[in-house]
Scaffold this motif. Structure first.
Motif, PDB file in Angstrom:
ATOM      1  N   ALA A 113       0.829  -1.209   0.000  1.00 34.37           N
ATOM      2  CA  ALA A 113       0.000   0.000   0.000  1.00 34.37           C
ATOM      3  C   ALA A 113       0.865   1.262   0.000  1.00 34.37           C
ATOM      4  N   LEU A 114       1.899   1.268   0.834  1.00 35.69           N
ATOM      5  CA  LEU A 114       2.770   2.446   0.912  1.00 35.69           C
ATOM      6  C   LEU A 114       3.595   2.607  -0.361  1.00 35.69           C
ATOM      7  N   GLU A 115       3.992   1.493  -0.969  1.00 31.86           N
ATOM      8  CA  GLU A 115       4.705   1.569  -2.249  1.00 31.86           C
ATOM      9  C   GLU A 115       3.847   2.272  -3.300  1.00 31.86           C
ATOM     10  N   ILE A 116       2.585   1.882  -3.379  1.00 28.84           N
ATOM     11  CA  ILE A 116       1.685   2.472  -4.372  1.00 28.84           C
ATOM     12  C   ILE A 116       1.492   3.956  -4.103  1.00 28.84           C
ATOM     13  N   LEU A 117       1.186   4.305  -2.852  1.00 22.83           N
ATOM     14  CA  LEU A 117       0.912   5.703  -2.512  1.00 22.83           C
ATOM     15  C   LEU A 117       2.142   6.571  -2.726  1.00 22.83           C
ATOM     16  N   HIS A 118       3.316   6.067  -2.352  1.00 20.30           N
ATOM     17  CA  HIS A 118       4.551   6.830  -2.529  1.00 20.30           C
ATOM     18  C   HIS A 118       4.850   7.047  -4.006  1.00 20.30           C
ATOM     19  N   THR A 119       4.708   5.982  -4.790  1.00 24.34           N
ATOM     20  CA  THR A 119       4.977   6.078  -6.231  1.00 24.34           C
ATOM     21  C   THR A 119       4.018   7.054  -6.905  1.00 24.34           C
ATOM     22  N   MET A 120       2.723   6.956  -6.596  1.00 23.45           N
ATOM     23  CA  MET A 120       1.745   7.848  -7.225  1.00 23.45           C
ATOM     24  C   MET A 120       2.003   9.305  -6.856  1.00 23.45           C
ATOM     25  N   ALA A 121       2.435   9.566  -5.627  1.00 28.22           N
ATOM     26  CA  ALA A 121       2.669  10.945  -5.181  1.00 28.22           C
ATOM     27  C   ALA A 121       3.784  11.628  -5.954  1.00 28.22           C
ATOM     28  N   LEU A 122       4.738  10.846  -6.433  1.00 27.61           N
ATOM     29  CA  LEU A 122       5.873  11.411  -7.164  1.00 27.61           C
ATOM     30  C   LEU A 122       5.727  11.263  -8.677  1.00 27.61           C
ATOM     31  N   SER A 123       4.668  10.625  -9.103  1.00 22.49           N
ATOM     32  CA  SER A 123       4.524  10.263 -10.518  1.00 22.49           C
ATOM     33  C   SER A 123       3.798  11.329 -11.324  1.00 22.49           C
ATOM     34  N   GLY A 124       3.617  11.023 -12.600  1.00 25.33           N
ATOM     35  CA  GLY A 124       2.855  11.891 -13.479  1.00 25.33           C
ATOM     36  C   GLY A 124       1.366  11.818 -13.243  1.00 25.33           C
ATOM     37  N   LEU A 125       0.895  10.838 -12.466  1.00 24.19           N
ATOM     38  CA  LEU A 125      -0.523  10.794 -12.111  1.00 24.19           C
ATOM     39  C   LEU A 125      -0.890  11.977 -11.228  1.00 24.19           C
ATOM     40  N   TYR A 126       0.088  12.468 -10.484  1.00 24.04           N
ATOM     41  CA  TYR A 126      -0.109  13.607  -9.590  1.00 24.04           C
ATOM     42  C   TYR A 126       0.368  14.875 -10.286  1.00 24.04           C
ATOM     43  N   ASP A 127      -0.415  15.930 -10.179  1.00 26.65           N
ATOM     44  CA  ASP A 127      -0.035  17.213 -10.777  1.00 26.65           C
ATOM     45  C   ASP A 127       1.054  17.831  -9.904  1.00 26.65           C
ATOM     46  N   GLN A 128       2.312  17.675 -10.326  1.00 24.58           N
ATOM     47  CA  GLN A 128       3.437  18.122  -9.509  1.00 24.58           C
ATOM     48  C   GLN A 128       3.498  19.642  -9.368  1.00 24.58           C
ATOM     49  N   SER A 129       2.845  20.357 -10.227  1.00 24.80           N
ATOM     50  CA  SER A 129       2.874  21.821 -10.164  1.00 24.80           C
ATOM     51  C   SER A 129       1.859  22.376  -9.165  1.00 24.80           C
ATOM     52  N   GLU A 130       0.612  21.894  -9.241  1.00 22.27           N
ATOM     53  CA  GLU A 130      -0.465  22.476  -8.440  1.00 22.27           C
ATOM     54  C   GLU A 130      -1.085  21.511  -7.439  1.00 22.27           C
ATOM     55  N   GLY A 131      -0.824  20.222  -7.593  1.00 18.27           N
ATOM     56  CA  GLY A 131      -1.438  19.245  -6.709  1.00 18.27           C
ATOM     57  C   GLY A 131      -2.694  18.656  -7.311  1.00 18.27           C
ATOM     58  N   GLY A 132      -3.150  17.552  -6.745  1.00 19.00           N
ATOM     59  CA  GLY A 132      -4.332  16.864  -7.236  1.00 19.00           C
ATOM     60  C   GLY A 132      -3.972  15.755  -8.204  1.00 19.00           C
ATOM     61  N   PHE A 133      -4.845  14.764  -8.270  1.00 16.76           N
ATOM     62  CA  PHE A 133      -4.586  13.573  -9.084  1.00 16.76           C
ATOM     63  C   PHE A 133      -5.394  13.594 -10.375  1.00 16.76           C
ATOM     64  N   PHE A 134      -4.761  13.116 -11.445  1.00 13.01           N
ATOM     65  CA  PHE A 134      -5.463  12.897 -12.697  1.00 13.01           C
ATOM     66  C   PHE A 134      -6.199  11.554 -12.606  1.00 13.01           C
ATOM     67  N   ARG A 135      -7.081  11.309 -13.576  1.00  5.01           N
ATOM     68  CA  ARG A 135      -7.987  10.160 -13.455  1.00  5.01           C
ATOM     69  C   ARG A 135      -7.262   8.818 -13.546  1.00  5.01           C
ATOM     70  N   TYR A 136      -6.337   8.674 -14.475  1.00  3.81           N
ATOM     71  CA  TYR A 136      -5.587   7.427 -14.590  1.00  3.81           C
ATOM     72  C   TYR A 136      -4.343   7.654 -15.413  1.00  3.81           C
ATOM     73  N   SER A 137      -3.457   6.663 -15.403  1.00  5.48           N
ATOM     74  CA  SER A 137      -2.231   6.718 -16.189  1.00  5.48           C
ATOM     75  C   SER A 137      -2.409   5.904 -17.466  1.00  5.48           C
ATOM     76  N   THR A 138      -1.884   6.414 -18.556  1.00  4.96           N
ATOM     77  CA  THR A 138      -1.988   5.695 -19.827  1.00  4.96           C
ATOM     78  C   THR A 138      -0.891   4.639 -19.971  1.00  4.96           C
ATOM     79  N   ASP A 139       0.100   4.670 -19.064  1.00  9.23           N
ATOM     80  CA  ASP A 139       1.209   3.723 -19.130  1.00  9.23           C
ATOM     81  C   ASP A 139       1.380   3.030 -17.782  1.00  9.23           C
ATOM     82  N   ALA A 140       2.105   1.922 -17.782  1.00  4.67           N
ATOM     83  CA  ALA A 140       2.286   1.141 -16.557  1.00  4.67           C
ATOM     84  C   ALA A 140       3.123   1.874 -15.521  1.00  4.67           C
ATOM     85  N   GLY A 141       4.009   2.771 -15.973  1.00  3.12           N
ATOM     86  CA  GLY A 141       4.937   3.447 -15.069  1.00  3.12           C
ATOM     87  C   GLY A 141       4.415   4.727 -14.462  1.00  3.12           C
ATOM     88  N   TRP A 142       3.128   5.034 -14.624  1.00  3.79           N
ATOM     89  CA  TRP A 142       2.491   6.228 -14.043  1.00  3.79           C
ATOM     90  C   TRP A 142       3.071   7.540 -14.578  1.00  3.79           C
TER      91      TRP A 142
END
Length: 642
Positions: free
Chosen positions: A238-267
């Motif tokens: 669970a922590l691996e997933i949450l940590h990875t998503m927080a630093l990934s492209g799924l998360y808007d690194q500029s303003e915050g907030g999550f996009f709906r899904y990732s188009t690739d396996a690597g987020w």
């Protein structure tokens, strides 16, 4: 004069509209200028189909759906395809956020037919009696690379149905006979749940499956529950997933907030929609992760996500539903950066390396940012400010201004849970709850949604009751305000009256009832959440009838194969297996001991003020520990996990 008349006719033709022009739905309004003679769904659709002896073509989507826009442009704005549709079919447009129970019905049919989830746009062709004989998602306008095009499909089925209706009625009957895969309740255990929910765990990039990859908040919630019940591997995942998503492209690194899904396996590259429900379901998970680890990244994600949700979706205390992926006709246009823009920021070598900018553009010649280091690099806060400045002159994507009861309730619950990080969020949750109730509960009747400027008409669905009750129960935990518990119980009784039948639970109270869906692929199942509510309320209200109903319901409803994703129902099962606990004492004593109580590693523990002089711990089956020393009661609670 002839020229002027011709010009006027061209003007009128270019702005001709179908009946959707009168709809309150932003999605239906987007299709009001299509040459397809769309009508909105109502009970008259079937009557008209029978009178005209035509099949029904249903197309389901929502206003911020990128592929819905693509298909609309390619097919529904195409005069030739529109003529075929208008000739042979009764064409019906459905907003899946407005009529989510109908969408759920057709998504379930898609899954039964193909063995996989559908998505949007979802298109179906029905007999004049309303039975599906073809269903699919996005379809290209013309046949290509072995995929049949929309023009061919519509003509083939339209002409075929006109020649031989019975053939398609028989086909529809065969589709109805297909049943979902089920597993017996006896095969469920905490160990089996962990094995099933992690059977498609991605150990390399983290998360579930390959691509497209969704956050799947309910699965992560189940892992965190299993972690608190003593499974260290569940906690790690669970922590691996949450940590990875927080630093990934799924998360808007500029303003915050999550996009709906990732188009690739690597987020790395998301689909750029932002949905209210994504923010609402992920915030509580990051609160829990912060409480487990005290990693400041998780608290930052909570604060940033709440801030951007209020900024973009907040409206007088309640929240809009979603924002589009496209800006100025460019997918992700608001969110991505050019090489020149990033160069002018004069980033340090460490920031360049952390953002992997030296690897080159990663999205259509531009850069969508993610962080490749284990934590945010030095100078990241200053970088965020500069990146936000670059966006100031851009047009933010279209925002759907529907106020949906269920999604707002999810966000209110998230605010209450975020109160564990900052008490100010609890007050924000109270404010939003009061406004939501004033806005969507009219003369004692709860409604599903409201669109500014239009009358409120659609009564609440099971999802609205389930998530509003859940928000009230979480709010009760945050404030120990007895009125919240009383309202939760009142709404629960209403939900049982409206949605529980002899055959089990349904999603709507209309004459044509839709059976519940246990799956949690895109959002948490309303059924799963309702079963959780019943078990929590049974203990807090000391009304065993709720527990009996939850037990009976879960026994009546066959569990879908866990690989098909029903974690919220599994959480309800775990609540029955281990027990929901009420921890009682005087209100002031409970408040004074909140920090100590929060450290108890048990996922189904709820505070319940009582007039007494010691701590008491009870389940629906009776009390099992009472002592003036909280540590003694804590030890008794930990014994339940064995």
């Amino acid at each position: 004069m002839r020229f002027m008349i011709l010009l006027a006719l061209l003007f009128l033709t270019s702005f001709a509209s179908n009946s959707l022009i009168h709809s309150s739905s932003p999605y239906l309004q987007q299709h009001a200028q299509n040459p397809v003679d769309w009508i909105a769904w109502d009970e008259n659709v079937l009557e008209r189909a029978k009178e005209e002896h035509k099949p029904i073509f249903i197309s389901i989507g929502y206003s911020t759906c990128h592929w819905c826009h693509v298909m609309a442009h390619e097919s529904f704005e195409n005069e030739t395809i529109a003529e075929i549709i208008n000739t042979y079919f009764i064409p019906v447009k459905i907003d899946r956020e407005e009529l989510s129970h109908l969408d759920s019905h057709y998504q379930q049919l898609h899954r039964q037919l193909y063995g996989r989830s559908g998505g949007w746009p979802l298109n179906a062709i029905l007999t004049e009696e309303g039975k599906v004989f073809w269903i699919g998602t996005y379809v290209p306008p013309h046949s290509e690379e072995g995929v049949e095009g929309m023009d061919s499909i519509m003509k083939r089925f339209g002409e075929g149905y006109a020649r031989d209706k019975e053939k398609y009625r028989a086909l529809a009957m065969n589709i109805e006979k297909i049943s979902p895969t089920v597993v017996a309740d006896g095969n469920i255990s905490a160990k089996a749940l962990f094995e099933s929910v992690t059977s498609n765990y991605d150990a390399l990039y983290h998360g579930f499956g390959i691509a497209p990859k969704f956050p799947e908040a309910s699965k992560i919630a189940l892992l965190l529950d299993l972690a608190e019940l003593g499974n260290p591997q569940a906690k790690k995942m669970a922590l691996e997933i949450l940590h990875t998503m927080a630093l990934s492209g799924l998360y808007d690194q500029s303003e915050g907030g999550f996009f709906r899904y990732s188009t690739d396996a690597g987020w790395e590259i998301p689909h750029f929609e932002k949905m209210l429900y994504n923010q609402a379901e992920l915030i509580p998970l990051y609160v829990r992760a912060y409480q487990m680890t005290h990693n400041p990244l998780y608290a930052d994600v909570v604060r940033e996500t709440i801030a951007i949700t209020q900024h973009r979706f907040g409206s007088n205390g309640v929240f809009y539903s979603a924002s589009d992926a496209d800006s100025d006709h460019e997918e992700g246009g608001y969110f991505i950066y050019t090489e020149q823009e990033l160069k002018q920021l004069n980033l340090s070598a460490s920031l360049n390396a952390a953002l992997e900018l030296e690897d080159g553009a990663n999205f259509e010649g531009k850069y969508h940012l993610h962080i490749a280091t284990p934590s945010r690099p030095k100078g990241f806060r200053e970088l965020q400010t500069k990146l936000q400045e670059l966006r100031k002159n851009r047009h933010y994507p279209f925002i759907d201004t529907k106020i949906i009861t269920s999604w707002n309730a999810m966000m209110i619950e998230a605010l209450y849970k975020a109160g564990a990080i900052d008490p100010a969020y609890t007050q924000m949750g109270d404010t939003s709850l009061n406004i939501l109730l004033k806005t969507l509960q009219v003369e004692g009747t709860l409604y599903h949604q409201r669109v500014q400027g239009y009358p409120i008409t659609q009564k609440a669905l099971l999802e609205d009751y389930a998530f509003l009750i859940s928000a009230l129960l979480v709010g009760y935990q945050a404030t120990l305000d007895e009125e919240k518990l009383q309202l939760a119980q009142k709404l629960c009784d209403e939900a049982i009256t409206h949605f529980y039948t002899k055959e089990g639970w349904v999603q709507n109270s209309d004459p044509h009832k839709v059976k519940v869906d246990l799956l949690d692929k895109y959002t948490t199942s309303a059924y799963g959440r309702m079963m959780q509510n019943l078990r929590i309320l049974s203990v807090l209200s000391e009304e065993t009838r709720y527990e009996r109903l939850a037990k009976k319901s879960l026994e009546q409803t066959p569990y879908l194969d866990p690989s098909l994703n029903a974690p919220s129902s599994m959480i309800a099962w775990l609540m029955g297996r281990y027990g929901v606990i009420s921890l009682s004492h005087q209100r002031t004593i409970l408040n004074q001991n909140r920090q100590s109580i929060a450290k108890i590693a048990y996922p189904y523990l709820y505070l319940h003020p009582e007039v007494r002089d010691d701590f008491g711990a009870c389940t629906v089956n009776g009390c099992f520990s009472n002592d003036k020393n909280l540590d003694v009661v804590k030890k008794a609670i930990s014994e339940l996990k064995k």
